[in-house]
Design an enzyme around this catalytic site. Structure first.
Site, mmCIF file in Angstrom:
data_model
loop_
_atom_site.group_PDB
_atom_site.id
_atom_site.type_symbol
_atom_site.label_atom_id
_atom_site.label_comp_id
_atom_site.label_asym_id
_atom_site.label_seq_id
_atom_site.Cartn_x
_atom_site.Cartn_y
_atom_site.Cartn_z
ATOM 1 N N HIS A 198 0.236 -1.556 -0.318
ATOM 2 C CA HIS A 198 0.175 -0.302 0.161
ATOM 3 C C HIS A 198 0.835 1.159 -0.139
ATOM 4 O O HIS A 198 0.554 2.279 0.301
ATOM 5 C CB HIS A 198 -0.989 -0.214 1.365
ATOM 6 C CG HIS A 198 -2.021 -1.266 1.185
ATOM 7 N ND1 HIS A 198 -1.352 -2.742 1.860
ATOM 8 C CD2 HIS A 198 -2.811 -1.111 0.804
ATOM 9 C CE1 HIS A 198 -2.326 -2.622 1.424
ATOM 10 N NE2 HIS A 198 -3.458 -2.758 1.297
ATOM 11 N N ASP A 531 -0.055 10.647 14.750
ATOM 12 C CA ASP A 531 -0.789 9.808 14.317
ATOM 13 C C ASP A 531 -1.755 10.307 13.728
ATOM 14 O O ASP A 531 -2.201 11.153 14.208
ATOM 15 C CB ASP A 531 -1.292 8.493 15.245
ATOM 16 C CG ASP A 531 -2.175 7.606 14.771
ATOM 17 O OD1 ASP A 531 -1.655 7.137 13.940
ATOM 18 O OD2 ASP A 531 -3.234 7.888 14.683
ATOM 19 N N GLY A 533 -4.405 9.483 12.309
ATOM 20 C CA GLY A 533 -5.889 8.929 12.855
ATOM 21 C C GLY A 533 -6.098 9.872 14.625
ATOM 22 O O GLY A 533 -6.744 10.505 14.785
#
Length: 557
Positions: A198, A531, A533
């Site tokens: 990815h 991070d 998120g």
């Protein structure tokens, strides 16, 4: 679908075989993010998969897409859901499996875990699924095609997975559609080793090797990684191109791979050389080896006819006649006048969230690209836009607060895909479950809804504070919101204080190594970058602060 009408027909979320499956037969449905073709839609056809679910680029498909394709492929013998072992896929395929089981369909999930660098042997269940997807899932599909029952097909698939090992290298990174630069670069004369599919960077870099030296490295790493699992002298082999390394070069590498495996006493059975699990335009390749027993070999060499994989001949099959292809339908019940007025305000708040996330899309992607796949900003932008659109439509139909949040949650999960889509969709659904369509939510209701949302994220994602995920920002947010509200602080002030705590906590994630998610394979390499998120969570709760300027949500923000 237009290019392969003889193989596939479209359903909501992906494709299924154009040919009918005999009644009572096990159906194997594969899936994952797009950008990896031929995986996964290129493997649908007689002898291979019965359906494939197609998510956005590098993002898992939503649970409703998985459910739709599985329902269309079901032939009455049960369903195997096969996918690479990534958090978003585990969540979405798992949620779809629960829904199918609730309807009386026996469903098993098979997460492929072949990437030897992503976790040690004792933590095999934490490894990523990379090019080994192709061999493992071909074998499972062959068992289903042979008429084995669900238990036997699942057992064959798990044996194949345990016997499969992959290792890859890259010479340059891939570029997401529309992006101005690749997710990572490799300095001239060097290569990244142990990369994911990815756009995740490798676990290290070394000088660029020639074809023979590279083949020696690949074989050595895979055989060392297999260790005591080398249970057979017969092996299936895949030399896989990741997007920009083409067939002539792959054949040169395979020549040496075959020689070295032969020296190691291994006999290669029906090797595959070419692009099977790609990563957009990544320049790189990988080696996969599966140690075959009699059953695994039988189903590896069995005939198959799919858009990107042919091993014949196959028996002619009849056209599919009955097909469930409808997408998810809206079910909106009008709320009370008071609840509808509040729901309209929630819709405006979600539109504001969409605008804020869009402003920070590029930054979120850059943060994510340090140790992930760089699509967090894209996914959050898609998810918030879908949620805002669904909320506006629900408000137009006079939905109450609960109904509007449920519609927004489904849209977010459906359009965003990936781990963030699953978690935010589940969080909004959990919050909605604590509310109703009759009464105005009180500050206590909002605190309870927030707590339920955060608890759901932790339960589904398996993360705790300190793992470097959105939980690191979500938990202090919920804690401060509850403490301030219980102490009598007005809701608007309590929410603002909680949002500041979330921002500080998100920034602090830069100082800790990742323990979960795709970034975990890089450990200390993620130190210095927060991070993504956690950062996006803080952005959202800060954007919502203005919408809690009054305690009971009656007035305009």
């Amino acid at each position: 679908m237009a290019a392969h009408r003889e193989h596939v027909i479209p359903v909501h979320g992906g494709v299924v075989r154009a040919s009918a499956t005999p009644p009572g037969r096990v159906a194997v449905v594969l899936g994952g993010g797009s950008g990896h073709y031929p995986a996964f839609a290129g493997w649908v056809g007689p002898g291979f998969a019965h359906g494939a679910v197609c998510g956005n680029i590098f993002a898992s498909p939503s649970a409703s897409q998985v459910y739709s394709v599985a329902r269309a492929a079901d032939a009455g013998g049960g369903i195997i859901l096969g996918f690479g072992n990534y958090a978003g896929d585990v969540l979405h395929f798992g949620q779809a499996a629960e829904r199918l089981r609730a309807e009386g369909i026996d469903v098993r999930t098979l997460a492929v875990t072949d990437d030897i660098v992503s976790a040690p042997p004792q933590k095999r269940d934490q490894r990523r699924g990379v090019a080994g997807n192709m061999i493992v899932l071909k074998i499972a599909c062959g068992a289903a095609e042979d008429g084995l029952d669900l238990d036997a097909v699942e057992a064959i698939g798990r044996r194949a997975n345990e016997a499969t090992f992959s290792f890859g290298v890259a010479f340059d990174g891939c570029t997401l559609p529309g992006a101005g630069h690749p997710l990572f670069t490799v300095e001239p004369g060097h290569m990244a080793i142990g990369l994911g599919i990815h756009g995740e960077p490798g676990i290290g870099k070394q000088r660029l090797l020639g074809a023979d030296e590279l083949a020696d490295l690949l074989v050595g790493e895979v055989l060392d990684g297999a260790g005591a699992s080398r249970s057979s002298s017969r092996v299936a082999v895949l030399v896989n191109g990741l997007g920009s390394v083409k067939y002539e070069e792959l054949f040169v590498v395979y020549r040496r791979v075959a020689h070295q495996l032969g020296k190691a006493g291994l006999t290669i059975v029906r090797p595959t050389v070419g692009e099977q699990v790609t990563s957009l335009n990544m320049s790189g390749l990988s080696l996969t080896v599966t140690f075959l027993d009699d059953d695994l070999e039988k189903y590896w060499v069995a005939p198959a006819d799919a858009p990107a994989f042919h091993r014949g001949p196959v028996i002619d099959e009849q056209p599919r006649r009955v097909l469930a292809s409808a997408g998810p339908s809206r079910r909106i019940q009008p709320g009370s006048p008071a609840s509808h007025a509040c729901a309209a305000r929630v819709a405006r708040a979600l539109a504001h969230v969409r605008d804020v996330v869009l402003q920070h899309e590029a930054r979120l992607g850059e943060i994510d690209a340090v140790a992930g796949d760089g699509d967090h900003g894209i996914g959050m932008a898609r998810g918030t836009a879908a949620a805002a659109e669904a909320a506006e439509a629900a408000a137009d139909e006079r939905a109450g607060v609960r109904g509007l949040l449920i519609q927004a949650a489904e849209a977010w999960s459906e359009r965003a895909g990936g781990t963030s889509g699953a978690l935010w969709g589940a969080a909004l659904t959990a919050a909605a479950a604590t509310l109703d369509d009759e009464n105005l939510p009180t500050p206590d209701d909002i605190v309870r809804a927030t707590g339920a949302a955060v608890a759901t994220v932790m339960r589904l994602g398996g993360a705790e504070p300190g793992d470097k995920t959105m939980v690191d920002a979500a938990v202090p947010f919920a804690q401060v919101l509850e403490a301030r509200t219980r102490a009598g602080t007005p809701l608007g002030a309590a929410w603002s204080a909680a949002a500041r705590a979330a921002t500080q906590a998100a920034e602090a994630t830069a100082q800790i190594p990742a323990r979960l998610g795709r970034a975990r394979t890089h450990g200390d390499g993620s130190i210095g970058t927060p991070d993504a998120g956690a950062v996006s969570f803080a952005l959202i709760v800060n954007a919502l602060a203005v919408h809690f300027a009054t305690d009971h949500l009656r007035e305009q923000p």
